[in-house]
Design a protein around this motif. Sequence first.
Motif, PDB file in Angstrom:
ATOM      1  N   HIS A 133      22.454  20.584  19.138  1.00 39.79           N
ATOM      2  CA  HIS A 133      21.753  19.712  20.078  1.00 39.79           C
ATOM      3  C   HIS A 133      20.277  19.647  19.720  1.00 39.79           C
ATOM      4  O   HIS A 133      19.756  20.515  19.016  1.00 39.79           O
ATOM      5  CB  HIS A 133      21.881  20.251  21.510  1.00 39.79           C
ATOM      6  CG  HIS A 133      23.208  19.973  22.140  1.00 39.79           C
ATOM      7  ND1 HIS A 133      23.382  19.893  23.499  1.00 39.79           N
ATOM      8  CD2 HIS A 133      24.437  19.777  21.601  1.00 39.79           C
ATOM      9  CE1 HIS A 133      24.646  19.653  23.778  1.00 39.79           C
ATOM     10  NE2 HIS A 133      25.312  19.588  22.638  1.00 39.79           N
ATOM     11  N   ARG A 134      19.608  18.621  20.224  1.00 41.40           N
ATOM     12  CA  ARG A 134      18.168  18.500  20.108  1.00 41.40           C
ATOM     13  C   ARG A 134      17.580  18.286  21.497  1.00 41.40           C
ATOM     14  O   ARG A 134      18.239  17.738  22.386  1.00 41.40           O
ATOM     15  CB  ARG A 134      17.762  17.322  19.205  1.00 41.40           C
ATOM     16  CG  ARG A 134      18.199  17.459  17.770  1.00 41.40           C
ATOM     17  CD  ARG A 134      17.721  16.300  16.924  1.00 41.40           C
ATOM     18  NE  ARG A 134      16.280  16.342  16.694  1.00 41.40           N
ATOM     19  CZ  ARG A 134      15.703  17.042  15.716  1.00 41.40           C
ATOM     20  NH1 ARG A 134      16.447  17.768  14.896  1.00 41.40           N
ATOM     21  NH2 ARG A 134      14.402  17.016  15.555  1.00 41.40           N
ATOM     22  N   ALA A 135      16.334  18.737  21.675  1.00 44.07           N
ATOM     23  CA  ALA A 135      15.597  18.456  22.912  1.00 44.07           C
ATOM     24  C   ALA A 135      14.648  17.296  22.631  1.00 44.07           C
ATOM     25  O   ALA A 135      13.851  17.344  21.698  1.00 44.07           O
ATOM     26  CB  ALA A 135      14.810  19.684  23.357  1.00 44.07           C
ATOM     27  N   LEU A 136      14.766  16.257  23.427  1.00 42.78           N
ATOM     28  CA  LEU A 136      13.914  15.082  23.274  1.00 42.78           C
ATOM     29  C   LEU A 136      12.874  15.111  24.393  1.00 42.78           C
ATOM     30  O   LEU A 136      13.225  15.274  25.567  1.00 42.78           O
ATOM     31  CB  LEU A 136      14.756  13.811  23.347  1.00 42.78           C
ATOM     32  CG  LEU A 136      14.031  12.490  23.080  1.00 42.78           C
ATOM     33  CD1 LEU A 136      14.966  11.507  22.379  1.00 42.78           C
ATOM     34  CD2 LEU A 136      13.514  11.868  24.370  1.00 42.78           C
ATOM     35  N   ALA A 137      11.605  14.976  24.033  1.00 44.77           N
ATOM     36  CA  ALA A 137      10.513  15.041  25.013  1.00 44.77           C
ATOM     37  C   ALA A 137       9.719  13.742  25.030  1.00 44.77           C
ATOM     38  O   ALA A 137       9.597  13.049  24.011  1.00 44.77           O
ATOM     39  CB  ALA A 137       9.578  16.207  24.687  1.00 44.77           C
ATOM     40  N   ALA A 138       9.193  13.420  26.189  1.00 46.37           N
ATOM     41  CA  ALA A 138       8.333  12.241  26.356  1.00 46.37           C
ATOM     42  C   ALA A 138       7.617  12.371  27.684  1.00 46.37           C
ATOM     43  O   ALA A 138       7.956  13.212  28.521  1.00 46.37           O
ATOM     44  CB  ALA A 138       9.150  10.947  26.313  1.00 46.37           C
ATOM     45  N   ARG A 139       6.615  11.556  27.886  1.00 49.63           N
ATOM     46  CA  ARG A 139       5.968  11.426  29.195  1.00 49.63           C
ATOM     47  C   ARG A 139       6.468  10.143  29.838  1.00 49.63           C
ATOM     48  O   ARG A 139       6.600   9.100  29.171  1.00 49.63           O
ATOM     49  CB  ARG A 139       4.453  11.375  29.045  1.00 49.63           C
ATOM     50  CG  ARG A 139       3.856  12.667  28.499  1.00 49.63           C
ATOM     51  CD  ARG A 139       3.917  13.806  29.515  1.00 49.63           C
ATOM     52  NE  ARG A 139       3.623  15.087  28.900  1.00 49.63           N
ATOM     53  CZ  ARG A 139       2.404  15.504  28.593  1.00 49.63           C
ATOM     54  NH1 ARG A 139       1.368  14.732  28.862  1.00 49.63           N
ATOM     55  NH2 ARG A 139       2.225  16.688  28.048  1.00 49.63           N
ATOM     56  N   LEU A 140       6.735  10.227  31.136  1.00 48.53           N
ATOM     57  CA  LEU A 140       7.264   9.089  31.880  1.00 48.53           C
ATOM     58  C   LEU A 140       6.357   8.752  33.051  1.00 48.53           C
ATOM     59  O   LEU A 140       5.625   9.608  33.552  1.00 48.53           O
ATOM     60  CB  LEU A 140       8.664   9.413  32.421  1.00 48.53           C
ATOM     61  CG  LEU A 140       9.700   9.933  31.428  1.00 48.53           C
ATOM     62  CD1 LEU A 140      10.968  10.344  32.175  1.00 48.53           C
ATOM     63  CD2 LEU A 140      10.009   8.892  30.366  1.00 48.53           C
ATOM     64  N   VAL A 141       6.442   7.512  33.490  1.00 44.99           N
ATOM     65  CA  VAL A 141       5.724   7.057  34.691  1.00 44.99           C
ATOM     66  C   VAL A 141       6.744   6.468  35.649  1.00 44.99           C
ATOM     67  O   VAL A 141       7.634   5.711  35.246  1.00 44.99           O
ATOM     68  CB  VAL A 141       4.657   6.008  34.346  1.00 44.99           C
ATOM     69  CG1 VAL A 141       3.971   5.502  35.614  1.00 44.99           C
ATOM     70  CG2 VAL A 141       3.615   6.598  33.387  1.00 44.99           C
ATOM     71  N   SER A 142       6.643   6.849  36.929  1.00 46.20           N
ATOM     72  CA  SER A 142       7.556   6.353  37.952  1.00 46.20           C
ATOM     73  C   SER A 142       6.841   5.352  38.857  1.00 46.20           C
ATOM     74  O   SER A 142       5.606   5.344  38.950  1.00 46.20           O
ATOM     75  CB  SER A 142       8.082   7.518  38.801  1.00 46.20           C
ATOM     76  OG  SER A 142       8.892   7.041  39.858  1.00 46.20           O
ATOM     77  N   ASP A 143       7.637   4.539  39.533  1.00 46.35           N
ATOM     78  CA  ASP A 143       7.044   3.571  40.464  1.00 46.35           C
ATOM     79  C   ASP A 143       6.854   4.183  41.855  1.00 46.35           C
ATOM     80  O   ASP A 143       6.505   3.482  42.796  1.00 46.35           O
ATOM     81  CB  ASP A 143       7.892   2.300  40.549  1.00 46.35           C
ATOM     82  CG  ASP A 143       9.289   2.549  41.120  1.00 46.35           C
ATOM     83  OD1 ASP A 143       9.654   3.736  41.325  1.00 46.35           O
ATOM     84  OD2 ASP A 143      10.014   1.563  41.343  1.00 46.35           O
ATOM     85  N   ARG A 144       7.104   5.515  41.959  1.00 43.70           N
ATOM     86  CA  ARG A 144       6.826   6.179  43.231  1.00 43.70           C
ATOM     87  C   ARG A 144       6.375   7.616  42.972  1.00 43.70           C
ATOM     88  O   ARG A 144       6.664   8.192  41.912  1.00 43.70           O
ATOM     89  CB  ARG A 144       8.038   6.128  44.151  1.00 43.70           C
ATOM     90  CG  ARG A 144       9.210   6.962  43.784  1.00 43.70           C
ATOM     91  CD  ARG A 144      10.260   6.850  44.893  1.00 43.70           C
ATOM     92  NE  ARG A 144      11.272   7.868  44.772  1.00 43.70           N
ATOM     93  CZ  ARG A 144      12.567   7.609  44.745  1.00 43.70           C
ATOM     94  NH1 ARG A 144      13.001   6.362  44.798  1.00 43.70           N
ATOM     95  NH2 ARG A 144      13.440   8.590  44.657  1.00 43.70           N
ATOM     96  N   PRO A 145       5.654   8.237  43.917  1.00 44.92           N
ATOM     97  CA  PRO A 145       5.107   9.583  43.719  1.00 44.92           C
ATOM     98  C   PRO A 145       6.193  10.635  43.490  1.00 44.92           C
ATOM     99  O   PRO A 145       7.284  10.548  44.059  1.00 44.92           O
ATOM    100  CB  PRO A 145       4.351   9.855  45.025  1.00 44.92           C
ATOM    101  CG  PRO A 145       4.081   8.516  45.612  1.00 44.92           C
ATOM    102  CD  PRO A 145       5.234   7.651  45.213  1.00 44.92           C
ATOM    103  N   HIS A 146       5.869  11.616  42.655  1.00 36.16           N
ATOM    104  CA  HIS A 146       6.848  12.676  42.374  1.00 36.16           C
ATOM    105  C   HIS A 146       6.866  13.750  43.461  1.00 36.16           C
ATOM    106  O   HIS A 146       7.844  14.482  43.596  1.00 36.16           O
ATOM    107  CB  HIS A 146       6.584  13.319  41.011  1.00 36.16           C
ATOM    108  CG  HIS A 146       5.211  13.888  40.835  1.00 36.16           C
ATOM    109  ND1 HIS A 146       4.685  14.892  41.632  1.00 36.16           N
ATOM    110  CD2 HIS A 146       4.240  13.613  39.914  1.00 36.16           C
ATOM    111  CE1 HIS A 146       3.481  15.212  41.216  1.00 36.16           C
ATOM    112  NE2 HIS A 146       3.163  14.439  40.192  1.00 36.16           N
TER     113      HIS A 146
END
Length: 343
Positions: A133-146
């Motif tokens: 397996h591999r771990a895929l990383a990224a930064r995300l933005v949501s349309d509502r607060p986390h």
Amino acid sequence: MTGAPEQRRPSDVRAYALNAASVALLTELKIWGSLPADAFCPVYDMVVCGDAAVGQPAGRLSFSAWQQGLRELAVIVDAAELEAQLAVALRFSPHVHDVADNTPAALTALCEGRESSARTALGVGFEPRPYGHRALAARLVSDRPHQGTARQWFQPGGEVLALLPFERPAAGASYGLVWSCDEARAQQLQAMPAAEFEQELNAVTAGAAGELSLGSERSSWPLALARADAVSGPGWVLLGDAAHIVHPLAGQGLNLGLGDVAALSRVLAGRESWRPLGDERLLRRYARERLAPTLAMGELTDALQRLFAHASPAAQGLRNRGLDALNQLAPVKRWLTQRALGL
């Protein structure tokens, strides 16, 4: 110390989940207070979802800092920012030197990561067991607060998708993504056009964290389980990924490494006045102290990964019912939280 971390990617999109013990150590070392305010984010709640078959309810397990009388369950920190502050701190540490400057050392701490060449030169065995397996990383933005909520989804085939609340690139509405899946799927996900990747991502999360979009490039790395044959010897010790690597599904990799640092510091501070820093018997105390926690975490994460990778309907039903049952056991959840916090 030989401790240059593994070469950082041009744009490091990784995020670490730190427990209370790790934050306390970094605070004591005067590193935590040097981080920019948007480089870390507390986790107040965590929701874990199972992988039930189509038409069946998925298991669910939730943790709340408020219900357990805690300030936070964990803190998510920007990997690049933390590594930068650690590098600065080393420059102002008169008793610690990088071996690259050829300074004679009473004790050499090998902190080079999983590909440590110094460990190999010492003849220490380190045979990773790849998960495929591999771990895929990224930064995300949501349309509502986390709202400080971390989320994790287990999927068929041992796939795990985690969203870690973050403040970059959009304050209060960003996530660090860690998506572990088999090699072929990871490569496919990394190569997808952004819109197609976002569609796949939102299909898995089903709107639980809002509509998600990419806020960075994607990167990935292979996953494996490994432990060095020896973590100490005359004049040397191994710490962090040079000593052990575990599956990231519990977010405990860096916490284990910082636990190594704390343990070594205690051993050295408590040594007899006549005993040198590199004394082999002294360093065995460090090795003994770290054996149980690192072995236990490696076995726990490995067992969880294999449990959720099992494809049979019976195993699938069992693990989802198990999540629901565990969610009702407040004392057990409290115990698990304390262990995860390093308390």
